[in-house]
Design an enzyme around this catalytic site. Structure first.
Site, PDB file in Angstrom:
ATOM      1  N   VAL A   1      -9.792 -81.221 -12.546  1.00  0.00           N
ATOM      2  CA  VAL A   1     -10.311 -81.049 -11.179  1.00  0.00           C
ATOM      3  C   VAL A   1     -11.787 -80.673 -11.207  1.00  0.00           C
ATOM      4  O   VAL A   1     -12.583 -81.141 -10.400  1.00  0.00           O
ATOM      5  CB  VAL A   1      -9.510 -79.979 -10.411  1.00  0.00           C
ATOM      6  CG1 VAL A   1     -10.140 -79.686  -9.052  1.00  0.00           C
ATOM      7  CG2 VAL A   1      -8.058 -80.411 -10.251  1.00  0.00           C
TER       8      VAL A   1
ATOM      9  N   HIS B   1     -10.313 -84.288 -22.676  1.00  0.00           N
ATOM     10  CA  HIS B   1     -10.849 -85.369 -23.529  1.00  0.00           C
ATOM     11  C   HIS B   1     -10.638 -85.070 -25.006  1.00  0.00           C
ATOM     12  O   HIS B   1     -11.283 -85.689 -25.862  1.00  0.00           O
ATOM     13  CB  HIS B   1     -12.333 -85.620 -23.263  1.00  0.00           C
ATOM     14  CG  HIS B   1     -12.673 -85.732 -21.807  1.00  0.00           C
ATOM     15  ND1 HIS B   1     -12.022 -86.599 -20.958  1.00  0.00           N
ATOM     16  CD2 HIS B   1     -13.586 -85.061 -21.041  1.00  0.00           C
ATOM     17  CE1 HIS B   1     -12.527 -86.467 -19.738  1.00  0.00           C
ATOM     18  NE2 HIS B   1     -13.463 -85.551 -19.759  1.00  0.00           N
TER      19      HIS B   1
END
Length: 267
Positions: free
Chosen positions: A98, A166
Site C-alpha cells: 500500500v 520485492h
C-alpha cells in the site's frame, strides 16, 4: 576455519556490513534512483510519446493528488493491456503493498466504483488509507493464514498485483498461496522484478535465488507433456495457462489446463 570466517572474526560487525553493502552496490551496478524521471510536469507526455499510448490511466497516475504513487512509466500501458477487460465490472482486485496510498486511488479511478479493491501492507501506518479508495489490511505477504483471510473477506479474487517487498523469499510464498485462489480467467501480476538481480533483495545476476529461475522452472512445468518430468511448482503450474514477461513485470494467467491436441485438416 575458512578465510571468510577468519575475516568475520577479526573485523567489527558494522565494518563487515558496510563492506558487504559496498560490494553489493558494485555488483548490482544500478539503483532505482539511476532511472528517475525528474520533470513531474511531463510524466504523462513521456509515457504517451515513448509507448504510443493515450489511455486515461495516464492521467490517473500522472495527475494523482492524494497520497503518493510510484510507478515506472512503461508499466502504465502494460496495466491497461492486461486489466482493461475488467474495467467497469465487479472485479475483485488485491494489491500487495500500500505504501503511501496513491496506488489504491489510481486503481479505484481505473476500475470504477463497482470494483472490490483491497490493499495489504506490513506497515501499520497504512491503516490511514483503509476506506479511502479501498480496504486496507495489515499483515505480511508471506503469512499464508493472513492472505487466505483477506481473500475470504473479499469473497474471492480476480486480480493480484504484487508490489510488495520485492524480496526473493517473499514473492514465491505469496504466489503459491494466492494463485490457486484466483478465479478462472484471473491474472497474477508481479512488478518491480528488477529486484531479482539485486543481492539486497535476495537475488543477483545468475543467482539461483533470482525469481526468474522460478519462472524458468514454471515454463518447464507448463511444457511437462513433452519432457515427462515432475512439476517443480505444481501449486501454480497445474492451473497456469499463460505467462507474459515484460521489463520487470510478469503476468500469469489462471485457468483450466487441457492436454494439448492437434489436427490435420484437408488433403
Amino acid at each position: 576455519m575458512s578465510i571468510k570466517e577468519r575475516v568475520k572474526s577479526i573485523l567489527p560487525l558494522g565494518l563487515m556490513q558496510t563492506a558487504k553493502s559496498v560490494r553489493n552496490r558494485l555488483l548490482e551496478r544500478a539503483t532505482v534512483g539511476d532511472f528517475l524521471f525528474d520533470d513531474k510536469t511531463k510524466v504523462g507526455a513521456d509515457i504517451a510519446s515513448k509507448y504510443n499510448y493515450e489511455g486515461n490511466i495516464i492521467g490517473f497516475f500522472a495527475d494523482n493528488a492524494i497520497g503518493v504513487v510510484h510507478k515506472w512509466h512503461h508499466y502504465i500501458p502494460i496495466y491497461d493491456r492486461y486489466f482493461s477487460n475488467f474495467r467497469g465490472k465487479n472485479v475483485r482486485f488485491l494489491e500487495i503493498g500500500v505504501s503511501k496510498g496513491g496506488s489504491l486511488q489510481m486503481w479505484r479511478k481505473y476500475f470504477g466504483p463497482a470494483a472490490v479493491i483491497y490493499g495489504i501492507d506490513i506497515d501499520p501506518a497504512c491503516r490511514i488509507y483503509d476506506g479511502v479508495a479501498g480496504n486496507v489490511r495489515i499483515g505480511s505477504q508471506d503469512d499464508a493464514a493472513f492472505l487466505k483471510s483477506v481473500i475470504d473477506e473479499m469473497g474471492g479474487i480476480d486480480i493480484v498485483l504484487d508490489d510488495g517487498s520485492h524480496h526473493m523469499k517473499h514473492i514465491p510464498v505469496s504466489l503459491e498461496v494466492l494463485f490457486g485462489r484466483l478465479s478462472d480467467g484471473g491474472l497474477y501480476m508481479i512488478e518491480d522484478l528488477h529486484s531479482a538481480y539485486w543481492r539486497s533483495y535476495g537475488g543477483g545476476y545468475r543467482s539461483r535465488r533470482n525469481f526468474f529461475n522460478y519462472l524458468r522452472d514454471l515454463m518447464d512445468d507448463m511444457h511437462h507433456w513433452y519432457h515427462g518430468r515432475a512439476a517443480v511448482h505444481p501449486l501454480v503450474s497445474t492451473t497456469c495457462t499463460g505467462m507474459h514477461i515484460h521489463d520487470s513485470i510478469v503476468i500469469l494467467e489462471k485457468g483450466r489446463v487441457y492436454r494439448p491436441t492437434h489436427s490435420v485438416i484437408g488433403g
